[in-house]
Design a protein around this motif. Sequence first.
Motif, mmCIF file in Angstrom:
data_model
loop_
_atom_site.group_PDB
_atom_site.id
_atom_site.type_symbol
_atom_site.label_atom_id
_atom_site.label_comp_id
_atom_site.label_asym_id
_atom_site.label_seq_id
_atom_site.Cartn_x
_atom_site.Cartn_y
_atom_site.Cartn_z
ATOM 1 N N ALA A 77 82.864 31.007 16.449
ATOM 2 C CA ALA A 77 81.965 30.191 17.282
ATOM 3 C C ALA A 77 80.508 30.580 17.086
ATOM 4 C CB ALA A 77 82.352 30.337 18.751
ATOM 5 N N LEU A 78 80.242 31.858 16.851
ATOM 6 C CA LEU A 78 78.844 32.308 16.790
ATOM 7 C C LEU A 78 78.263 32.333 15.382
ATOM 8 C CD1 LEU A 78 78.899 35.169 19.450
ATOM 9 C CD2 LEU A 78 77.955 32.891 19.695
ATOM 10 N N PHE A 85 74.784 31.964 6.204
ATOM 11 C CA PHE A 85 74.769 31.713 7.655
ATOM 12 C C PHE A 85 75.589 30.491 8.051
ATOM 13 C CE2 PHE A 85 71.471 28.493 7.382
ATOM 14 C CZ PHE A 85 70.663 28.917 6.341
ATOM 15 N N HIS A 86 76.257 30.664 9.182
ATOM 16 C CA HIS A 86 77.105 29.624 9.766
ATOM 17 C C HIS A 86 78.090 29.074 8.737
ATOM 18 C CE1 HIS A 86 74.574 29.942 13.227
ATOM 19 N NE2 HIS A 86 73.525 29.803 12.459
ATOM 20 N N SER A 87 78.845 29.988 8.170
ATOM 21 C CA SER A 87 79.820 29.594 7.158
ATOM 22 C C SER A 87 81.034 30.518 7.237
ATOM 23 C CB SER A 87 79.194 29.705 5.768
ATOM 24 O OG SER A 87 78.912 31.073 5.508
ATOM 25 N N TYR A 127 86.802 26.182 11.924
ATOM 26 C CA TYR A 127 87.636 25.967 13.111
ATOM 27 C C TYR A 127 88.938 26.744 12.943
ATOM 28 C CZ TYR A 127 89.706 22.979 16.771
ATOM 29 O OH TYR A 127 90.282 22.490 17.912
ATOM 30 N N GLY A 152 79.698 28.548 11.862
ATOM 31 C CA GLY A 152 79.307 27.152 11.615
ATOM 32 C C GLY A 152 80.393 26.219 12.110
ATOM 33 N N LYS A 153 80.822 25.314 11.235
ATOM 34 C CA LYS A 153 81.833 24.346 11.667
ATOM 35 C C LYS A 153 83.262 24.808 11.363
ATOM 36 C CE LYS A 153 80.832 21.614 7.542
ATOM 37 N NZ LYS A 153 79.508 21.991 7.070
#
Lengths: 290, 367
Positions: free
Chosen positions: A235-236, A156-158, A242, A239-240
């Motif tokens: 974005a969803l 998650f968020h990766s 970019y 995670g960080k």
Amino acid sequence: MNRLRSLRWRIPIYVLYSIPSIVYLTIFFYIPIMMIIVYSFWQGGPLYKIVRVFTLENYVRFFTDELSRNVLIWTNLLALLIFGIVIIIAYPIAYFLARMMKGETGLKIILLILIPLEMNYLIRIFAWRNILGESGLINSTLLSLGVINEPLTMLFHSIYAIVIVAIHNDLPYAIFPLYITLKSIPRSLYEAAMDLGSNRLSVFFRITLPLSLPGVAIAFLFIYIPTVGEFAIPALVGGKTYLLGNLITRGFLDIGNWPFASAATMSILVLTLIAMFVVFKLTGMRWLYR
Amino acid sequence: MRLISTSSPRRSSGLSRIILVSIIVIALILVTVLAYSLTTLTRPPQKLVAFVWEDFTVPEVVNPLREKYPQLTLENSIFTSQQEMLAKLKGGFKADVVSPCIDYLPTLIDLNLLQPIDPSRLKNWDKLFKSLRDYPEIWRDGKLYMIPTAFGIQAGITYRKDKISEIQNWMDIFTLKERRTLILKDPRIGIAMGAWALGYEYPWNLTRGDLERVKSFYREHRDAILKFYESDIEGRELLASGDAWILAGSGPAQAYWLRSEGIDAEFTLPEGRGIGWLCGLSILKTSNNLEAAYTYIDYFISEEPQLYYANEWLYGPSNAEAFKKVSPEKIIESGMVSPEVLSQVLPLIEPENIDEWIEIWEEIVAG
């Protein structure tokens, strides 16, 4: 009167047919694009500072600044990786549906594959958040089965989450064009090759694969190019992470440097057009850019 | 001869039809554009366009307003961030009132987007806390540019007590072994929190060198950060799901909402450091209905809507009478503060070298 009539007859019919679409595209597409081009050559700064003086600074900065250069390279690598994985998964599926299924069964299954695309794009991404999260479906299942002791945080968020969600999202866009091209290869070609002594492997590499490359090119158009500008998935679920889409979105909405964000947009447009040109040339789809 | 004479009229009539259809399509587009322009030009005199945060548009507040002032035709246009608000206004968006916060107010004044407000035209002006009426940032050259409607504390930390026992200082959120910290994606708050962790007292005067130090600090501790979050709702959702354990840059209301959902959450201002926020309503230069604008603003600082926001949204009410009516339990549970606290914490302002802040923050976020 006669002059008017003769002038009327000189206007080709297809020009007349295209007037509504030309009007529509001019208002909603070409004018905004022209505005972005104009903005990209103006001087700008954070918080909506815009000086209407011609400059190439935004383009120079986009290609030389360490941040944007790294983001550009990284995003392209990720887009290529996602495209590659999607093709590896989609090709056998499309091959199976086109060559192995009888009658219209393959097409019916294709339609089933396309149905999830009717669901809202953002909702599909949010659904993945629930699947990949700490208490999501995957982690809960693995924990309850005793396969893991701690939730897998890499899910998650990766960047891995971006790849998983993007693959799920892009798969139908690859299966469909591949299916069409594979289905359109005449069976007589295979039979002729077999009659001439080719084995199945040779038939695949010398007939099926080369003739299905236009499908790969179309998949490239549908997957690689949107992925380069993708901002919702990172974005969803990213995670960080970019990516270029985030750089442009932030440039327009958060930082307020419209000239730089416009230059980044135009640079991506040109780069993806070049990439598309190269891929279409390599795959023999000359008619598309003639 | 006959063939020629019969085919020409057919082709001619087909072509005429196509031309006719094209003309109709173009005419329809032009009529639509014209109709829209006319609607804009001939709108009723009591029509008010409010360009506001979503909370200004909730039926609980807007319906009583419409009932109280039936002659007022309200049209709400929502923005989700102040950057978006500024972008739209700079892009030529026209409205009567806007709801900025104190940090973006100077930019709006500098860009000549606002007009001064005459407080004598507001019946409820005197009911506002004196400290808010005199708040220096809402005045410029003796002219008033924003009527405060709500205030509070932000840039604190909300954390899950079932996962983390205690947070004592700002460094704690960066030294977590697990990747569970959320940082607000705002350059000022993000950099301020990094600066506090590094031991800086007052972050608004950081030099380029200091900012570079904050950037290096963030890079060293990047592994603890799960993501840079955009909004309170997103942060709260991630804390509730268990994906994140620390929400850095939040106000006390987040912990209150989480607790009401059965999640053991706590709010803290490590080392007593936080940032205060103050938001309100301003009148835009483009307003062509000042009477309605004053009516609208006066309503939002009146007691009923103020009490509603205090109870339901946990905003500090700028109306002193409304503040008195909030129950003490609610004030304690929600972490609501009195306006005097605004002078004890840092105000959210725009540093002089904001361009450098934004540049450095972009590098921090991009990693």
